[in-house]
Design an enzyme around this catalytic site. Structure first.
Site, PDB file in Angstrom:
ATOM      1  N   CYS A  34       0.831  -1.202   0.000  1.00 24.22           N
ATOM      2  CA  CYS A  34       0.000   0.000   0.000  1.00 24.22           C
ATOM      3  C   CYS A  34       0.866   1.253   0.000  1.00 24.22           C
ATOM      4  O   CYS A  34       0.374   2.345  -0.225  1.00 24.22           O
ATOM      5  CB  CYS A  34      -0.949   0.007   1.196  1.00 24.22           C
ATOM      6  SG  CYS A  34      -0.097   0.020   2.775  1.00 24.22           S
ATOM      7  N   CYS A 103      -2.811  -2.991   8.513  1.00 26.67           N
ATOM      8  CA  CYS A 103      -2.389  -1.676   9.006  1.00 26.67           C
ATOM      9  C   CYS A 103      -1.947  -1.778  10.476  1.00 26.67           C
ATOM     10  O   CYS A 103      -0.997  -1.116  10.893  1.00 26.67           O
ATOM     11  CB  CYS A 103      -3.513  -0.663   8.874  1.00 26.67           C
ATOM     12  SG  CYS A 103      -4.426  -0.788   7.327  1.00 26.67           S
TER      13      CYS A 103
END
Ligand code: FES
Length: 144
Positions: A34, A103
């Site tokens: 990402c 995350c």
């Protein structure tokens, strides 16, 4: 809305944003997929994590998990600090949507990388602490 109130709160009002100039340890990690990057600074005195700050260039969940991770680590002993996992961060935030779990892994890795840096600088071994994966690569992401 798939985000908990706590996630939204820590995203909108992140705690401990910034840097510590004379940090005892600094950890930088990135997720190549990402492109998000997280940097964590720790101030360690004796055996206690006295302060923690972070800078995160990333998605909302990355900001919220960095914020919560720094909240969790402040005041902990090193032994307790190395046990903070992405699960503990997620639990403290009342969960994350499945696509956002990675995350929180970034937050765990950033804490561990900062603790590792502290150990390296002081020539000590922290039992149970693994070297950060691919740390050189992560530094590249930052410098480029
Ligand atoms: Fe990569 Fe959140 S999307 S850290």
């Amino acid at each position: 809305m798939q985000y908990s109130e706590k996630v939204m709160d820590h995203f909108m009002n992140p705690r401990n944003v910034g840097e510590i100039e004379d940090a005892s340890g600094v950890g930088t990690v990135g997720n190549a997929k990402c492109g998000d990057i997280m940097k964590v600074y720790l101030k360690i005195d004796g055996d206690i994590v006295k302060d923690a700050k972070f800078k995160t260039f990333g998605c909302g969940a990355a900001v919220a998990t960095s914020s919560m991770a720094t909240e969790l680590i402040i005041g902990k002993t090193i032994e307790e600090a190395i046990k903070i996992t992405n699960k503990s961060v997620m639990e403290a935030l009342d969960g994350l949507p499945p696509v956002k779990v990675h995350c929180s892994c970034l937050a765990e890795e950033a804490l561990q990388a900062a603790l590792w840096d502290y150990a390296q600088k002081n020539n000590i071994t922290i039992e149970g602490l693994e070297p950060p994966k691919d740390s050189d690569h992560h530094h590249h992401i930052i410098e480029e």
